[in-house]
Structure formats: structure tokens, C-alpha cells
Design an enzyme around this catalytic site. Structure first.
Site, PDB file in Angstrom:
ATOM      1  N   ASP A 284       0.920  -1.558   0.451  1.00 58.63           N
ATOM      2  CA  ASP A 284       0.111  -0.316  -0.583  1.00 58.63           C
ATOM      3  C   ASP A 284       1.439   1.561  -0.188  1.00 58.63           C
ATOM      4  O   ASP A 284       1.909   0.901   0.716  1.00 58.63           O
ATOM      5  CB  ASP A 284      -1.168   0.101   1.287  1.00 58.63           C
ATOM      6  CG  ASP A 284      -2.219   1.050   1.564  1.00 58.63           C
ATOM      7  OD1 ASP A 284      -2.734   1.779  -0.175  1.00 58.63           O
ATOM      8  OD2 ASP A 284      -1.995   1.954   2.354  1.00 58.63           O
ATOM      9  N   SER A 285       0.029   2.169   0.251  1.00 61.82           N
ATOM     10  CA  SER A 285       1.283   3.603  -0.084  1.00 61.82           C
ATOM     11  C   SER A 285       1.447   3.729   1.245  1.00 61.82           C
ATOM     12  O   SER A 285       2.416   4.598   1.603  1.00 61.82           O
ATOM     13  CB  SER A 285       0.513   5.283  -0.726  1.00 61.82           C
ATOM     14  OG  SER A 285      -0.673   4.554   0.251  1.00 61.82           O
TER      15      SER A 285
ATOM     16  N   CYS B  70      -4.540  -1.517  -2.125  1.00 59.45           N
ATOM     17  CA  CYS B  70      -4.257  -0.725  -2.485  1.00 59.45           C
ATOM     18  C   CYS B  70      -5.998   0.278  -3.185  1.00 59.45           C
ATOM     19  O   CYS B  70      -5.180   0.135  -4.323  1.00 59.45           O
ATOM     20  CB  CYS B  70      -3.243   0.593  -2.096  1.00 59.45           C
ATOM     21  SG  CYS B  70      -3.347   2.697  -3.235  1.00 59.45           S
TER      22      CYS B  70
ATOM     23  N   GLU C 191      -2.403   8.245   9.156  1.00 60.77           N
ATOM     24  CA  GLU C 191      -1.099   7.747   8.523  1.00 60.77           C
ATOM     25  C   GLU C 191      -0.164   8.414  10.001  1.00 60.77           C
ATOM     26  O   GLU C 191       0.512   7.766  11.324  1.00 60.77           O
ATOM     27  CB  GLU C 191      -0.436   8.641   8.165  1.00 60.77           C
ATOM     28  CG  GLU C 191      -0.118   8.078   6.336  1.00 60.77           C
ATOM     29  CD  GLU C 191       0.010   6.711   6.639  1.00 60.77           C
ATOM     30  OE1 GLU C 191       0.984   5.964   6.530  1.00 60.77           O
ATOM     31  OE2 GLU C 191      -0.285   5.564   5.596  1.00 60.77           O
TER      32      GLU C 191
ATOM     33  N   CYS D 199     -11.130   3.958  -0.051  1.00 58.57           N
ATOM     34  CA  CYS D 199      -9.819   3.395   0.763  1.00 58.57           C
ATOM     35  C   CYS D 199      -9.648   2.927   1.626  1.00 58.57           C
ATOM     36  O   CYS D 199      -9.884   2.630   2.545  1.00 58.57           O
ATOM     37  CB  CYS D 199      -9.373   4.480   0.620  1.00 58.57           C
ATOM     38  SG  CYS D 199      -7.650   5.416   1.281  1.00 58.57           S
TER      39      CYS D 199
ATOM     40  N   HIS E 120      -7.475   2.738   3.419  1.00 65.42           N
ATOM     41  CA  HIS E 120      -6.593   3.751   4.971  1.00 65.42           C
ATOM     42  C   HIS E 120      -7.818   3.798   5.992  1.00 65.42           C
ATOM     43  O   HIS E 120      -7.841   3.616   6.918  1.00 65.42           O
ATOM     44  CB  HIS E 120      -6.216   4.895   4.705  1.00 65.42           C
ATOM     45  CG  HIS E 120      -4.940   5.184   4.335  1.00 65.42           C
ATOM     46  ND1 HIS E 120      -4.623   4.596   3.425  1.00 65.42           N
ATOM     47  CD2 HIS E 120      -3.944   5.306   5.257  1.00 65.42           C
ATOM     48  CE1 HIS E 120      -3.290   4.545   3.266  1.00 65.42           C
ATOM     49  NE2 HIS E 120      -2.270   4.916   4.337  1.00 65.42           N
TER      50      HIS E 120
END
Ligand code: DGL
Length: 276
Positions: free
Chosen positions: A16-17, A79, A158, A190, A192
């Protein structure tokens, strides 16, 4: 297919990012506890959402190369943004590799909505990609979709800010107008965002269904491994190796909050055209 050259004990590569893909890793660990896994968060480049498609393709290709060097038997693109921008590209570049990607869960939302109105939260790149257009065309034409990119939300997650006032106000701005339109379903497009489900549920209330795609992605990975006879059934709990292109200490400090367990995090260094 890469399965043929692999051993069952080889790891599943997941990327993932940033820390978002940990929501998918968590579901995979619950479903396939014996599997070894490598998780790579490209935190040196997070967020991917506002980046051009070509750049996301380049990052995804280099990460895939690295995960294959670690003998990954399957690659999970955990992701939505990387899937939207790069999944077709990756399948072309690595035709012998099996990938599991993600698409916003508009299909289950369209099947169960009673008001015919569905909210979708995802990044700008996910909404712009051909994958989302095709999902809408295939499953979303009979319902009304309300989209929002939740600017800043990936950054908050994050930082581990799952309940702060700033995080709440991003979500209120995104969901408020959708609630006024009488949505009864929210699709988390997403990886996240599942980490802020408690906050989302506080805002939308009990009558709105929130769809986290992670469990169905985990089931898809398991199905593919089973079909190829590559599911690890050793009876021993699998190990997870974590890597980040950002700050290992910072990812390490987030693991207990996001995964409920500790782990060591190694640096993944981009250098010129090679990763080391
Ligand atoms: N976790 C990501 C996704 O599923 C990407 C967020 C970002 O880097 O913008 O879309």
C-alpha cells in the site's frame, strides 16, 4: 502463474502507499493465520491519491519487483489507488504473477441499498481511473452515487489520529452532504478508511451500512491459493515482515494501534532505479 514456481511456505506480498493496507493484512491474518506475509508501506511517497497515474504505476512496479525477489507467491495490491492506477499495468508487466487487487465495493452496496443512494469515499486517483468508471457502469447505474475524496484523511490516519477533532471534521464535511441526500450505505474505497469506522459510525448513525472491502479481498486471496493448492496449512502461525520506505520507528509505533500487535519494521530504501 507464479504459483507453480512457489512453495506453500513462501510469503504473500502485500503493499500500500502507507499503513492503509494493514486493514487488508488484518483481515488476511484472521482468515489465513498460517500464511507468511511481507507488508510494504510506501510511506516515503504517501499519499498516492493526488499523484499522476504513471507515477503510481512506476512505484507499484518497483515494489512488485521487490516482493517477487522475496519469493512472494501472490501479490495483494492492498490499495484502491494503486489498483485503479496500476493493476492492469502490473498484470501486463508480470504476466506470470497472480495479483489480487481492489475496487470500490459498489456492487454489494447497489444490491442492498434501500434508498438507492450510496456514498463512496476514495482518493482522487481512484475516482479518475478507468476501474472506477467500469465499476459504476457495471453495478452503479441503478443507484445514485455520491462521491467524496476526504482531503487530508489519509494523512490523519498515517499520523495515527483516528479519533481527533481534525479527523472528525474531515469526515463530517464528507458525510454531512451525503446524509442530507438520504444515503443508507457508505462504501470505503480506500484501505486507510476502515481504521476510522468507529468515527464514521458515530457520524452516520445505526441506519447507514458501512462497507469495508477487506474481508472480501482476504477471501478472494484465500480462494486463489486454495485453488492452486498453495494455501499454507502448516498449523504454525505465519510470520509477518514489515517494511516501509518512510520512517520505520513511526510505522512500528502505529502497529499496536492499527493491528493490535507489535512488530519490527525494516527500512525499504529507494535508490536510483533499484531498491535495496
Ligand atoms: N490506501 C490507499 C487506497 O486504498 C491510498 C491512499 C493514498 O495514498 O492516497 O486508496
Amino acid at each position: 502463474m507464479i504459483f507453480r514456481m512457489s512453495k506453500v511456505e513462501n510469503p504473500i506480498g502485500v503493499f500500500d502507499s502507507g499503513v492503509g493496507g494493514l486493514s487488508v493484512l488484518r483481515a488476511m491474518r484472521a482468515l489465513m493465520p498460517n500464511e507468511n506475509m511481507i507488508y510494504l508501506g510506501d510511506q516515503g511517497h504517501v499519499p498516492y491519491g493526488p499523484r499522476p497515474m504513471e507515477e503510481i504505476q512506476k512505484f507499484s512496479e518497483r515494489i512488485t519487483r521487490f516482493l517477487l525477489k522475496q519469493n512472494s507467491k501472490l501479490i495483494v495490491v492492498a490499495c484502491n489507488t494503486a489498483s485503479a492506477a496500476a493493476l492492469t499495468y502490473l498484470r501486463k508487466q508480470f504476466p506470470e504473477v497472480t495479483f489480487v487487487g481492489m475496487e470500490p465495493a459498489v456492487k454489494p452496496a447497489a444490491e442492498t441499498t434501500r434508498t438507492g443512494r450510496v456514498g463512496v469515499l476514495a482518493t482522487p486517483a481512484t475516482f479518475q481511473g478507468a476501474l472506477y468508471a467500469s465499476v459504476v457502469e457495471r453495478f452503479g447505474t441503478a443507484v445514485e452515487l455520491f462521491q467524496n475524496t476526504c482531503p487530508g484523511l489519509v494523512g490523519q490516519i498515517e499520523k495515527g489520529e483516528l479519533t481527533s477533532t481534525a479527523t472528525r471534521s474531515i469526515l463530517e464535511d464528507a458525510l454531512g452532504p451525503m446524509l442530507e441526500k438520504n444515503i443508507d450505505t457508505v462504501v470505503l474505497g480506500c484501505t486507510h478508511y476502515p481504521f476510522v469506522i468507529p468515527l464514521i459510525e458515530q457520524i452516520v448513525g445505526k441506519n447507514v451500512r458501512v462497507i469495508d472491502p477487506a474481508p472480501s479481498v482476504a477471501r478472494q486471496a484465500k480462494r486463489l491459493l486454495e485453488a492452486a493448492g498453495m494455501l499454507n496449512q502448516s498449523g504454525e502461525r505465519g510470520a509477518v515482515r514489515f517494511l516501509t520506505s518512510g520512517d520505520p520507528a513511526s510505522m512500528k509505533s502505529l502497529l499496536p494501534l492499527l493491528l493490535g500487535s507489535q512488530g519490527e519494521v525494516q527500512p525499504f530504501v529507494w535508490k536510483g532505479d533499484r531498491e535495496i
